[in-house]
Design a protein around this motif. Structure first.
Motif, PDB file in Angstrom:
ATOM      1  N   MET A  45     -11.183  17.164  -3.802  1.00 25.91           N
ATOM      2  CA  MET A  45     -10.785  16.296  -2.687  1.00 25.91           C
ATOM      3  C   MET A  45     -11.729  16.525  -1.498  1.00 25.91           C
ATOM      4  SD  MET A  45      -6.982  15.731  -1.086  1.00 25.91           S
ATOM      5  CE  MET A  45      -7.103  16.964   0.207  1.00 25.91           C
ATOM      6  N   HIS A  46     -12.958  16.021  -1.682  1.00 26.32           N
ATOM      7  CA  HIS A  46     -13.967  16.179  -0.626  1.00 26.32           C
ATOM      8  C   HIS A  46     -14.583  14.827  -0.274  1.00 26.32           C
ATOM      9  CE1 HIS A  46     -14.011  20.543  -0.395  1.00 26.32           C
ATOM     10  NE2 HIS A  46     -13.940  20.580  -1.702  1.00 26.32           N
ATOM     11  N   PHE A  47     -15.140  14.757   0.901  1.00 23.41           N
ATOM     12  CA  PHE A  47     -15.911  13.603   1.412  1.00 23.41           C
ATOM     13  C   PHE A  47     -15.044  12.459   1.939  1.00 23.41           C
ATOM     14  CE2 PHE A  47     -19.338  14.542  -2.022  1.00 23.41           C
ATOM     15  CZ  PHE A  47     -19.900  15.523  -1.232  1.00 23.41           C
ATOM     16  N   ASP A  48     -15.551  11.808   2.987  1.00 28.03           N
ATOM     17  CA  ASP A  48     -15.011  10.490   3.336  1.00 28.03           C
ATOM     18  C   ASP A  48     -15.847   9.451   2.586  1.00 28.03           C
ATOM     19  OD1 ASP A  48     -17.399  10.217   4.715  1.00 28.03           O
ATOM     20  OD2 ASP A  48     -16.503  10.211   6.701  1.00 28.03           O
ATOM     21  N   TYR A  49     -15.486   8.213   2.759  1.00 34.37           N
ATOM     22  CA  TYR A  49     -16.122   7.127   1.982  1.00 34.37           C
ATOM     23  C   TYR A  49     -17.655   7.121   2.120  1.00 34.37           C
ATOM     24  CZ  TYR A  49     -17.538   2.408   0.722  1.00 34.37           C
ATOM     25  OH  TYR A  49     -18.183   1.344   0.174  1.00 34.37           O
ATOM     26  N   LYS A  50     -18.095   7.210   3.385  1.00 28.32           N
ATOM     27  CA  LYS A  50     -19.539   7.083   3.651  1.00 28.32           C
ATOM     28  C   LYS A  50     -20.319   8.222   2.970  1.00 28.32           C
ATOM     29  CE  LYS A  50     -22.495   6.409   7.683  1.00 28.32           C
ATOM     30  NZ  LYS A  50     -22.985   7.737   8.074  1.00 28.32           N
ATOM     31  N   LYS A  51     -19.782   9.425   3.116  1.00 30.58           N
ATOM     32  CA  LYS A  51     -20.457  10.596   2.550  1.00 30.58           C
ATOM     33  C   LYS A  51     -20.435  10.557   1.011  1.00 30.58           C
ATOM     34  CE  LYS A  51     -22.317  14.737   3.057  1.00 30.58           C
ATOM     35  NZ  LYS A  51     -23.686  14.898   3.529  1.00 30.58           N
ATOM     36  N   ALA A  52     -19.319  10.097   0.457  1.00 33.06           N
ATOM     37  CA  ALA A  52     -19.215  10.022  -1.008  1.00 33.06           C
ATOM     38  C   ALA A  52     -20.287   9.090  -1.567  1.00 33.06           C
ATOM     39  CB  ALA A  52     -17.820   9.532  -1.404  1.00 33.06           C
ATOM     40  N   LEU A  53     -20.457   7.953  -0.917  1.00 32.45           N
ATOM     41  CA  LEU A  53     -21.465   7.003  -1.391  1.00 32.45           C
ATOM     42  C   LEU A  53     -22.876   7.552  -1.182  1.00 32.45           C
ATOM     43  CD1 LEU A  53     -21.131   4.119  -2.655  1.00 32.45           C
ATOM     44  CD2 LEU A  53     -19.054   5.203  -1.821  1.00 32.45           C
ATOM     45  N   GLU A  54     -23.060   8.244  -0.061  1.00 31.27           N
ATOM     46  CA  GLU A  54     -24.376   8.823   0.247  1.00 31.27           C
ATOM     47  C   GLU A  54     -24.757   9.868  -0.815  1.00 31.27           C
ATOM     48  OE1 GLU A  54     -24.544  10.091   4.443  1.00 31.27           O
ATOM     49  OE2 GLU A  54     -25.570  11.886   3.675  1.00 31.27           O
ATOM     50  N   VAL A  55     -23.824  10.782  -1.098  1.00 28.92           N
ATOM     51  CA  VAL A  55     -24.126  11.843  -2.085  1.00 28.92           C
ATOM     52  C   VAL A  55     -24.225  11.243  -3.490  1.00 28.92           C
ATOM     53  CG1 VAL A  55     -23.335  14.023  -3.095  1.00 28.92           C
ATOM     54  CG2 VAL A  55     -23.077  13.629  -0.650  1.00 28.92           C
ATOM     55  N   GLY A  56     -23.323  10.318  -3.809  1.00 29.03           N
ATOM     56  CA  GLY A  56     -23.349   9.676  -5.136  1.00 29.03           C
ATOM     57  C   GLY A  56     -24.682   8.980  -5.374  1.00 29.03           C
ATOM     58  N   CYS A  57     -25.126   8.233  -4.394  1.00 27.60           N
ATOM     59  CA  CYS A  57     -26.380   7.494  -4.558  1.00 27.60           C
ATOM     60  C   CYS A  57     -27.579   8.439  -4.589  1.00 27.60           C
ATOM     61  CB  CYS A  57     -26.528   6.429  -3.476  1.00 27.60           C
ATOM     62  SG  CYS A  57     -25.260   5.159  -3.668  1.00 27.60           S
ATOM     63  N   ALA A  58     -27.495   9.553  -3.845  1.00 25.73           N
ATOM     64  CA  ALA A  58     -28.583  10.547  -3.893  1.00 25.73           C
ATOM     65  C   ALA A  58     -28.628  11.186  -5.287  1.00 25.73           C
ATOM     66  CB  ALA A  58     -28.374  11.610  -2.819  1.00 25.73           C
ATOM     67  N   ILE A  59     -27.478  11.461  -5.851  1.00 24.67           N
ATOM     68  CA  ILE A  59     -27.434  12.025  -7.222  1.00 24.67           C
ATOM     69  C   ILE A  59     -28.045  11.019  -8.191  1.00 24.67           C
ATOM     70  CG2 ILE A  59     -25.846  12.598  -9.124  1.00 24.67           C
ATOM     71  CD1 ILE A  59     -24.117  14.097  -7.098  1.00 24.67           C
ATOM     72  N   LYS A  60     -27.694   9.763  -7.994  1.00 26.81           N
ATOM     73  CA  LYS A  60     -28.249   8.741  -8.885  1.00 26.81           C
ATOM     74  C   LYS A  60     -29.779   8.708  -8.782  1.00 26.81           C
ATOM     75  CE  LYS A  60     -29.220   4.029  -9.522  1.00 26.81           C
ATOM     76  NZ  LYS A  60     -28.924   2.621  -9.311  1.00 26.81           N
ATOM     77  N   SER A  61     -30.305   8.703  -7.571  1.00 20.77           N
ATOM     78  CA  SER A  61     -31.766   8.551  -7.488  1.00 20.77           C
ATOM     79  C   SER A  61     -32.482   9.800  -7.994  1.00 20.77           C
ATOM     80  CB  SER A  61     -32.226   8.132  -6.089  1.00 20.77           C
ATOM     81  OG  SER A  61     -31.784   9.067  -5.161  1.00 20.77           O
TER      82      SER A  61
END
Ligand SMILES: O=C(CO)COP(=O)(O)O
Length: 238
Positions: free
Chosen positions: A8-24
């Motif tokens: 249970m970590h991150f707000d929406y913006k951070k989740a998308l930021e980290v998720g997309c960084a993992i993807k790239s």
């Protein structure tokens, strides 16, 4: 296979930021990569993971498809937003929310019914290990949680005392438990518990470790990337 459990970590913006960084960073990874995120971020992460090898995962589900179950989320719902993987029976859910083996068994069956791969977490507490109960506990969890299940389930061995504690199980402990699990069910077995970029290489040397379920270190895209990289290097995944 390297799986992030964001808990249970991150707000929406951070989740998308980290998720997309993992993807790239990891879209060309040879190891299988999955990110298990909080429910509310799944739909947008599935957009972000499109056209990549990163799999989308949830951290829990309810076993009924639909109905008067206020606050619950079903496998049918997860599937409809592109979820391919779900963690079931994490020790935090067993301990904090009283999830029992019967419920875990139903959740696994429901995930399978909807074509979502379950990752079943098993593991002993510190006192159980000290009392030499590790194998009994794990056998009991596997027998009850996998009752009447023949389909593929991934297992994660997560000693409770190693989760978030910085105390990693040693190679011998991990090897013998993974061997025990693989005798029970012939499948992929991941290790989880304080895995980080520094110890991932050493842990990957354990022959029957098929990957990691990573908590804290998966909250940082660079650290998660390094874990995957060290795993690929040691295992010769190419
Ligand atoms: O519980 C875990 C993954 O499911 C492990 O968490 P940590 O990697 O933070 O120890």
């Amino acid at each position: 296979m390297i799986v992030a459990n964001w808990k249970m970590h991150f707000d929406y913006k951070k989740a998308l930021e980290v998720g997309c960084a993992i993807k790239s960073k990891l879209s060309d990874a040879k190891a299988e990569i999955a990110v298990c995120a909080p429910f509310v971020y799944l739909k947008d992460l599935s957009e972000c993971f499109k056209n990549s090898n990163i799999k989308l995962g949830a951290q829990n589900l309810y076993f009924e498809d639909e109905g008067a179950y206020t606050g619950e989320v079903s496998a049918m719902m997860l599937k409809s937003v592109g979820c391919q993987i779900v963690i079931v029976g994490h020790s935090e859910r067993r301990q904090l929310f009283g999830e029992d083996d019967n419920m875990i068994n139903k959740k696994i069956k429901s995930a399978i019914k909807h074509n979502i791969t379950p990752i079943l977490c098993v593991g002993e507490s510190l006192s159980q290990r000290q009392n030499n109960e590790t194998f009994t506990i794990i056998e009991n969890q596997l027998a009850k949680d996998l009752l009447d299940i023949k389909e593929t389930v991934i297992i994660a061995y997560e000693p409770i005392w190693a989760i978030g504690s910085g105390k990693v199980a040693n190679s011998e402990q991990i090897f013998e438990v993974h061997e025990f699990i693989k005798k029970f069910i012939d499948t992929k077995v991941l290790y989880g518990g304080s895995v980080n970029a520094q110890n991932a290489g050493e842990l990957s040397k354990i022959q029957n470790v098929d990957g990691f379920l990573v908590g804290g270190a998966s909250l940082d895209a660079q650290k998660f990337y390094e874990i995957a990289l060290n795993f690929e290097k040691e295992k010769g995944v190419s």
